[in-house]
Design a protein around this motif. Structure first.
Motif, mmCIF file in Angstrom:
data_model
loop_
_atom_site.group_PDB
_atom_site.id
_atom_site.type_symbol
_atom_site.label_atom_id
_atom_site.label_comp_id
_atom_site.label_asym_id
_atom_site.label_seq_id
_atom_site.Cartn_x
_atom_site.Cartn_y
_atom_site.Cartn_z
ATOM 1 N N VAL A 175 5.060 16.058 -4.704
ATOM 2 C CA VAL A 175 4.426 15.730 -3.430
ATOM 3 C C VAL A 175 5.280 14.645 -2.784
ATOM 4 N N LYS A 176 5.931 15.002 -1.676
ATOM 5 C CA LYS A 176 6.799 14.049 -0.988
ATOM 6 C C LYS A 176 6.367 13.951 0.463
ATOM 7 N N ALA A 177 6.045 12.732 0.892
ATOM 8 C CA ALA A 177 5.563 12.505 2.249
ATOM 9 C C ALA A 177 6.287 11.327 2.880
ATOM 10 N N LYS A 178 6.296 11.329 4.200
ATOM 11 C CA LYS A 178 6.835 10.215 4.976
ATOM 12 C C LYS A 178 5.648 9.529 5.650
ATOM 13 N N VAL A 179 5.580 8.213 5.533
ATOM 14 C CA VAL A 179 4.475 7.448 6.124
ATOM 15 C C VAL A 179 5.068 6.354 7.012
ATOM 16 N N THR A 180 4.649 6.364 8.284
ATOM 17 C CA THR A 180 5.173 5.405 9.252
ATOM 18 C C THR A 180 4.030 4.784 10.051
ATOM 19 N N ASP A 181 4.350 3.680 10.736
ATOM 20 C CA ASP A 181 3.376 3.099 11.655
ATOM 21 C C ASP A 181 3.489 3.802 13.000
ATOM 22 N N SER A 182 2.671 3.394 13.953
ATOM 23 C CA SER A 182 2.647 4.079 15.254
ATOM 24 C C SER A 182 3.950 3.925 16.040
ATOM 25 N N ASP A 183 4.792 2.979 15.642
ATOM 26 C CA ASP A 183 6.107 2.811 16.275
ATOM 27 C C ASP A 183 7.211 3.584 15.549
ATOM 28 N N GLY A 184 6.851 4.290 14.469
ATOM 29 C CA GLY A 184 7.832 5.053 13.710
ATOM 30 C C GLY A 184 8.528 4.270 12.613
ATOM 31 N N ASN A 185 8.083 3.034 12.365
ATOM 32 C CA ASN A 185 8.681 2.212 11.311
ATOM 33 C C ASN A 185 8.092 2.571 9.954
ATOM 34 N N PRO A 186 8.911 2.616 8.897
ATOM 35 C CA PRO A 186 8.391 2.920 7.569
ATOM 36 C C PRO A 186 7.432 1.829 7.088
ATOM 37 N N VAL A 187 6.418 2.254 6.321
ATOM 38 C CA VAL A 187 5.424 1.316 5.803
ATOM 39 C C VAL A 187 5.438 1.342 4.277
ATOM 40 N N ASN A 188 4.732 0.401 3.680
ATOM 41 C CA ASN A 188 4.535 0.320 2.233
ATOM 42 C C ASN A 188 3.039 0.316 1.964
ATOM 43 N N GLY A 189 2.664 0.602 0.736
ATOM 44 C CA GLY A 189 1.259 0.520 0.371
ATOM 45 C C GLY A 189 0.873 1.576 -0.650
ATOM 46 N N LYS A 190 -0.416 1.641 -0.932
ATOM 47 C CA LYS A 190 -0.942 2.590 -1.910
ATOM 48 C C LYS A 190 -1.374 3.881 -1.230
ATOM 49 N N ALA A 191 -1.296 4.973 -1.998
ATOM 50 C CA ALA A 191 -1.744 6.274 -1.507
ATOM 51 C C ALA A 191 -2.290 7.087 -2.673
ATOM 52 N N VAL A 192 -3.194 8.001 -2.348
ATOM 53 C CA VAL A 192 -3.729 8.925 -3.346
ATOM 54 C C VAL A 192 -3.638 10.344 -2.811
ATOM 55 N N VAL A 193 -3.607 11.291 -3.736
ATOM 56 C CA VAL A 193 -3.616 12.709 -3.396
ATOM 57 C C VAL A 193 -4.808 13.328 -4.118
ATOM 58 N N LYS A 194 -5.622 14.075 -3.347
ATOM 59 C CA LYS A 194 -6.821 14.694 -3.902
ATOM 60 C C LYS A 194 -6.778 16.205 -3.727
ATOM 61 N N VAL A 195 -7.326 16.894 -4.721
ATOM 62 C CA VAL A 195 -7.547 18.334 -4.662
ATOM 63 C C VAL A 195 -8.990 18.556 -5.086
ATOM 64 N N ASN A 196 -9.752 19.303 -4.297
ATOM 65 C CA ASN A 196 -11.180 19.516 -4.581
ATOM 66 C C ASN A 196 -11.931 18.191 -4.714
ATOM 67 N N GLN A 197 -11.613 17.238 -3.881
ATOM 68 C CA GLN A 197 -12.245 15.920 -3.834
ATOM 69 C C GLN A 197 -12.049 15.113 -5.112
ATOM 70 N N ILE A 198 -11.114 15.531 -5.950
ATOM 71 C CA ILE A 198 -10.794 14.812 -7.185
ATOM 72 C C ILE A 198 -9.404 14.213 -7.037
ATOM 73 N N THR A 199 -9.299 12.926 -7.304
ATOM 74 C CA THR A 199 -8.003 12.261 -7.217
ATOM 75 C C THR A 199 -7.096 12.773 -8.322
ATOM 76 N N ARG A 200 -5.976 13.365 -7.925
ATOM 77 C CA ARG A 200 -5.007 13.912 -8.875
ATOM 78 C C ARG A 200 -3.801 13.000 -9.050
ATOM 79 N N ILE A 201 -3.444 12.250 -7.995
ATOM 80 C CA ILE A 201 -2.259 11.391 -8.036
ATOM 81 C C ILE A 201 -2.586 10.063 -7.372
ATOM 82 N N GLU A 202 -2.194 8.985 -8.008
ATOM 83 C CA GLU A 202 -2.232 7.656 -7.405
ATOM 84 C C GLU A 202 -0.813 7.127 -7.420
ATOM 85 N N GLY A 203 -0.340 6.669 -6.271
ATOM 86 C CA GLY A 203 1.038 6.201 -6.210
ATOM 87 C C GLY A 203 1.246 5.209 -5.083
ATOM 88 N N ARG A 204 2.508 4.905 -4.832
ATOM 89 C CA ARG A 204 2.863 3.920 -3.807
ATOM 90 C C ARG A 204 3.785 4.532 -2.764
#
Length: 105
Positions: free
Chosen positions: A20-49
């Motif tokens: 699972v590879k995603a790009k996350v930016t702010d509204s100005d298009g600048n890259p951000v940092n932080g936590k993220a999760v990925v869910k399938v069937n409302q169950i958290t499958r991945i926790e990452g940064r």
């Protein structure tokens, strides 16, 4: 400030781990940092940064029974950047690996 996740539908062979590879930016298009999760069937499958605007995690989806799922990614935000989420499709290919054996007499 708002954030945005860019993530394409994911196609995975069940005998391999999916990435699972995603790009996350702010509204100005600048890259951000932080936590993220990925869910399938409302169950958290991945926790990452998210680091420098990139979330990239490998995961084994072989325990899922159906061929198609909704995959949700949620970015948790920061003190200056709001959380965001996205829903894409997860497609699981269940083909078989074929082995060819040759007997020589």
């Amino acid at each position: 400030m708002d954030s945005k996740i860019e993530l394409d539908d994911l196609k995975v062979n069940v005998w391999e781990k999916g990435v699972v590879k995603a790009k996350v930016t702010d509204s100005d298009g600048n890259p951000v940092n932080g936590k993220a999760v990925v869910k399938v069937n409302q169950i958290t499958r991945i926790e990452g940064r998210v680091v420098n605007g990139v979330f990239c995690e490998e995961h084994d989806f072989s325990d899922l029974a159906d061929d198609e799922y909704d995959l949700y990614m949620i970015y948790g935000g920061t003190a200056i950047c709001n959380p965001s989420d996205i829903c894409v499709k997860l497609y699981l290919k269940r083909g078989y690996i074929h082995y060819v054996c040759a007997l020589v007499f």
